[in-house]
Scaffold this motif. Structure first.
Motif, mmCIF file in Angstrom:
data_model
loop_
_atom_site.group_PDB
_atom_site.id
_atom_site.type_symbol
_atom_site.label_atom_id
_atom_site.label_comp_id
_atom_site.label_asym_id
_atom_site.label_seq_id
_atom_site.Cartn_x
_atom_site.Cartn_y
_atom_site.Cartn_z
ATOM 1 N N ARG A 20 5.332 -0.280 -12.284
ATOM 2 C CA ARG A 20 5.752 -1.174 -11.203
ATOM 3 C C ARG A 20 7.263 -1.109 -11.012
ATOM 4 O O ARG A 20 7.766 -1.183 -9.897
ATOM 5 N N ASP A 21 8.037 -0.937 -12.099
ATOM 6 C CA ASP A 21 9.498 -0.803 -11.982
ATOM 7 C C ASP A 21 9.867 0.433 -11.164
ATOM 8 O O ASP A 21 10.805 0.423 -10.381
ATOM 9 N N ALA A 22 9.124 1.525 -11.341
ATOM 10 C CA ALA A 22 9.422 2.774 -10.626
ATOM 11 C C ALA A 22 8.917 2.762 -9.191
ATOM 12 O O ALA A 22 9.553 3.295 -8.294
ATOM 13 N N PHE A 23 7.748 2.142 -8.960
ATOM 14 C CA PHE A 23 7.096 2.236 -7.653
ATOM 15 C C PHE A 23 7.105 0.941 -6.855
ATOM 16 O O PHE A 23 6.687 0.924 -5.720
ATOM 17 N N ASP A 24 7.543 -0.171 -7.431
ATOM 18 C CA ASP A 24 7.386 -1.498 -6.832
ATOM 19 C C ASP A 24 5.901 -1.712 -6.566
ATOM 20 O O ASP A 24 5.082 -1.430 -7.407
ATOM 21 N N ASN A 25 5.558 -2.205 -5.404
ATOM 22 C CA ASN A 25 4.165 -2.339 -4.993
ATOM 23 C C ASN A 25 3.985 -1.540 -3.710
ATOM 24 O O ASN A 25 4.185 -2.044 -2.617
ATOM 25 N N PRO A 26 3.619 -0.264 -3.847
ATOM 26 C CA PRO A 26 3.603 0.632 -2.690
ATOM 27 C C PRO A 26 2.472 0.331 -1.706
ATOM 28 O O PRO A 26 1.508 -0.345 -2.026
ATOM 29 N N PHE A 27 2.640 0.854 -0.511
ATOM 30 C CA PHE A 27 1.587 0.824 0.497
ATOM 31 C C PHE A 27 0.984 2.218 0.562
ATOM 32 O O PHE A 27 1.538 3.176 0.034
ATOM 33 N N GLY A 28 -0.163 2.319 1.191
ATOM 34 C CA GLY A 28 -0.778 3.632 1.248
ATOM 35 C C GLY A 28 -1.657 3.836 2.460
ATOM 36 O O GLY A 28 -2.030 2.890 3.155
ATOM 37 N N ILE A 29 -1.955 5.091 2.684
ATOM 38 C CA ILE A 29 -2.953 5.480 3.663
ATOM 39 C C ILE A 29 -3.942 6.385 2.945
ATOM 40 O O ILE A 29 -3.602 7.028 1.945
ATOM 41 N N GLY A 30 -5.151 6.392 3.414
ATOM 42 C CA GLY A 30 -6.151 7.220 2.767
ATOM 43 C C GLY A 30 -7.238 7.626 3.722
ATOM 44 O O GLY A 30 -7.352 7.097 4.836
ATOM 45 N N ILE A 31 -8.032 8.564 3.269
ATOM 46 C CA ILE A 31 -9.145 9.064 4.062
ATOM 47 C C ILE A 31 -10.359 9.224 3.150
ATOM 48 O O ILE A 31 -10.229 9.622 2.002
ATOM 49 N N ASP A 32 -11.507 8.827 3.644
ATOM 50 C CA ASP A 32 -12.784 9.069 2.980
ATOM 51 C C ASP A 32 -13.522 10.113 3.793
ATOM 52 O O ASP A 32 -13.657 9.972 5.014
ATOM 53 N N ILE A 33 -14.000 11.143 3.124
ATOM 54 C CA ILE A 33 -14.786 12.182 3.788
ATOM 55 C C ILE A 33 -16.209 12.072 3.270
ATOM 56 O O ILE A 33 -16.486 12.408 2.115
ATOM 57 N N ASN A 34 -17.090 11.540 4.104
ATOM 58 C CA ASN A 34 -18.486 11.348 3.723
ATOM 59 C C ASN A 34 -19.213 12.687 3.753
ATOM 60 O O ASN A 34 -18.989 13.495 4.648
ATOM 61 N N THR A 35 -20.085 12.904 2.771
ATOM 62 C CA THR A 35 -20.809 14.165 2.671
ATOM 63 C C THR A 35 -22.289 13.893 2.433
ATOM 64 O O THR A 35 -22.662 12.804 1.991
ATOM 65 N N PRO A 36 -23.142 14.866 2.686
ATOM 66 C CA PRO A 36 -24.561 14.711 2.364
ATOM 67 C C PRO A 36 -24.832 14.929 0.872
ATOM 68 O O PRO A 36 -25.934 14.690 0.400
ATOM 69 N N ILE A 48 -9.129 10.565 -0.571
ATOM 70 C CA ILE A 48 -7.774 11.060 -0.788
ATOM 71 C C ILE A 48 -6.830 9.971 -0.291
ATOM 72 O O ILE A 48 -6.905 9.562 0.869
ATOM 73 N N ASP A 49 -5.970 9.492 -1.180
ATOM 74 C CA ASP A 49 -5.024 8.435 -0.830
ATOM 75 C C ASP A 49 -3.603 8.919 -1.089
ATOM 76 O O ASP A 49 -3.379 9.808 -1.913
ATOM 77 N N TRP A 50 -2.662 8.306 -0.404
ATOM 78 C CA TRP A 50 -1.252 8.630 -0.582
ATOM 79 C C TRP A 50 -0.491 7.318 -0.583
ATOM 80 O O TRP A 50 -0.424 6.632 0.434
#
Length: 153
Positions: free
Chosen positions: A48-64, A77-79
């Motif tokens: 937490r000292d290095a990153f604080d409380n980050p925000f993110g975006i992500g994608i879910d790729i649904n598969t069969p 996949i999140d960033w």
């Protein structure tokens, strides 16, 4: 920073890939892809000292593909970033997940999910670590859902 334990809470919007219909018009309905916007609360003090409380975006790729009967498989996949202006640090989890139905609550589908994969931790150096992911979610409709997610690296 050897260990990261965090909880992601976000309201996610499903955004679909373009799909071609029989009438040769473009259908903008969601199709096997979900976009997620989240905030992250890190439980580990040094992280937490290095990153604080980050925000993110992500994608879910649904598969069969599913690894466990009566579940749905998907790749997430999140960033996560400290801020928009920073080039570092960031977290990049890439996780294979299985989603299991819990039932309906007040007309909304509920579910839980578990997954395993890897996270790239980039904060003054880059390294890949093993990651476990799990959480619960609710679908408000076919385009909007909310999840509480935990990561363990």
């Amino acid at each position: 920073m050897n260990r990261i334990v965090c909880i992601a809470l976000g309201v996610s919007l499903a955004v679909g890939a373009f799909a071609q219909s029989r009438s040769s018009t473009v259908d903008f309905a969601p199709s096997n892809v979900n976009l997620r916007i989240s905030g992250l609360f890190l439980l580990d003090d040094s992280t937490r000292d290095a990153f604080d409380n980050p925000f993110g975006i992500g994608i879910d790729i649904n598969t069969p593909v599913t690894l466990i009967k009566n579940s749905a498989g998907y790749l997430s996949i999140d960033w996560f970033r400290k801020s928009l202006g920073d080039t570092e640090p960031y977290l990049l989890p890439i996780v294979w997940n299985q989603r299991f139905a819990l039932g309906e609550a007040q007309g909304r589908e509920t579910y839980y999910f578990v997954g395993a994969g890897f996270t790239n931790i980039n904060g003054g150096g880059s390294k890949w670590v093993t990651t476990l992911r799990g959480g619960v979610g609710v679908e408000f409709n076919d385009k909007l859902f909310a999840e509480v997610t935990g990561y363990l690296t």
